[in-house]
Design an enzyme around this catalytic site. Structure first.
Site, short mmCIF file in Angstrom:
data_model
loop_
_atom_site.label_atom_id
_atom_site.label_comp_id
_atom_site.label_asym_id
_atom_site.label_seq_id
_atom_site.Cartn_x
_atom_site.Cartn_y
_atom_site.Cartn_z
N VAL A 239 0.87 -1.19 0.00
CA VAL A 239 0.00 0.00 0.00
C VAL A 239 0.90 1.24 0.00
O VAL A 239 1.67 1.44 0.95
CB VAL A 239 -0.94 0.02 1.23
CG1 VAL A 239 -1.77 1.30 1.24
CG2 VAL A 239 -1.86 -1.21 1.23
N HIS B 59 3.20 3.60 6.49
CA HIS B 59 2.55 3.05 7.68
C HIS B 59 3.54 2.20 8.46
O HIS B 59 4.45 1.60 7.88
CB HIS B 59 1.31 2.22 7.31
CG HIS B 59 1.57 1.18 6.26
ND1 HIS B 59 1.70 1.48 4.92
CD2 HIS B 59 1.76 -0.17 6.35
CE1 HIS B 59 1.94 0.38 4.23
NE2 HIS B 59 1.99 -0.64 5.08
P1 AMP Z 1 2.36 -3.27 3.41
O1 AMP Z 1 2.40 -4.59 2.69
O2 AMP Z 1 3.50 -3.03 4.34
O3 AMP Z 1 2.13 -2.14 2.42
O4 AMP Z 1 1.10 -3.35 4.37
C1 AMP Z 1 -0.20 -3.11 3.93
C2 AMP Z 1 -1.12 -3.73 4.95
O5 AMP Z 1 -2.42 -3.21 4.74
C3 AMP Z 1 -1.24 -5.25 4.85
O6 AMP Z 1 -0.82 -5.84 6.08
C4 AMP Z 1 -2.72 -5.49 4.58
O7 AMP Z 1 -3.23 -6.62 5.25
C5 AMP Z 1 -3.34 -4.21 5.12
N1 AMP Z 1 -4.62 -3.85 4.53
C6 AMP Z 1 -5.00 -3.92 3.23
N2 AMP Z 1 -6.27 -3.50 3.08
C7 AMP Z 1 -6.70 -3.14 4.32
C8 AMP Z 1 -7.94 -2.63 4.83
N3 AMP Z 1 -8.98 -2.37 4.05
N4 AMP Z 1 -8.04 -2.41 6.17
C9 AMP Z 1 -6.99 -2.66 6.99
N5 AMP Z 1 -5.80 -3.13 6.56
C10 AMP Z 1 -5.66 -3.38 5.25
#
Ligand code: AMP
Length: 115
Positions: free
Chosen positions: A97, A101
Site C-alpha cells: 500500500v 505506515h
Molecule cells: P504493506 O504490505 O506493508 O504495504 O502493508 C499493507 C497492509 O495493509 C497489509 O498488512 C494489509 O493486510 C493491510 N490492509 C490492506 N487493506 C486493508 C484494509 N482495508 N483495512 C486494513 N488493513 C488493510
C-alpha cells in the site's frame, strides 16, 4: 498533498476501518489480515507514499508516528511482553500500500530473520 490511497479512503470514512487511535495527524487501524494476535497499522494522515519520500519537513511527524505506535502498543497491553514495529519500503521491502505506515505486531513470539 491530496493523493487518494486506500488509507486516505479509510481515514475519510469511504471504506470501513477499525480505529484504535485517531488524532489530527495520525491514525491507527487494525490490519484486515492480521499476522499476529495484535496487528495494527499506524498511519500518518499525510499520504507520504513511503518512508523514501519523507523529507526533513517530516521530522516531527515521523517522531510522532513512532511515539503513537508506542502508545498504541501500551494501550493494547503489549508493553510488558514486547512487540515488533515494521516499516516496509518499496517493492523489495514488501510494501503493497503506497501510503507510509508502521506495522505494530504483538501477542506472540517474533522470530528473526523476518521473511
Ligand atoms: P504493506 O504490505 O506493508 O504495504 O502493508 C499493507 C497492509 O495493509 C497489509 O498488512 C494489509 O493486510 C493491510 N490492509 C490492506 N487493506 C486493508 C484494509 N482495508 N483495512 C486494513 N488493513 C488493510
Amino acid at each position: 498533498m491530496s493523493q487518494e490511497t486506500l488509507f486516505t479512503r479509510i481515514i475519510n470514512g469511504q471504506i470501513p476501518g477499525k480505529f484504535v487511535h485517531r488524532d489530527e495527524d495520525i491514525v491507527a487501524i487494525r490490519d484486515i489480515n492480521p499476522q499476529a494476535p495484535t496487528h495494527v497499522l499506524v498511519i500518518p494522515v499525510k499520504p507520504l507514499p513511503s518512508l523514501a519520500e519523507a523529507g526533513p519537513e517530516d521530522e516531527a511527524l515521523l517522531g510522532r508516528l513512532l511515539l503513537t505506535a508506542k502508545r498504541v502498543a501500551e494501550q493494547e497491553g503489549l508493553a510488558e511482553g514486547g512487540y515488533r514495529l515494521v516499516i516496509n519500503v518499496g517493492g523489495q521491502g514488501g510494501q503493497t500500500v503506497p501510503h507510509l505506515h508502521v506495522h505494530l505486531l504483538g501477542g506472540r513470539q517474533m522470530t528473526w530473520p523476518p521473511g
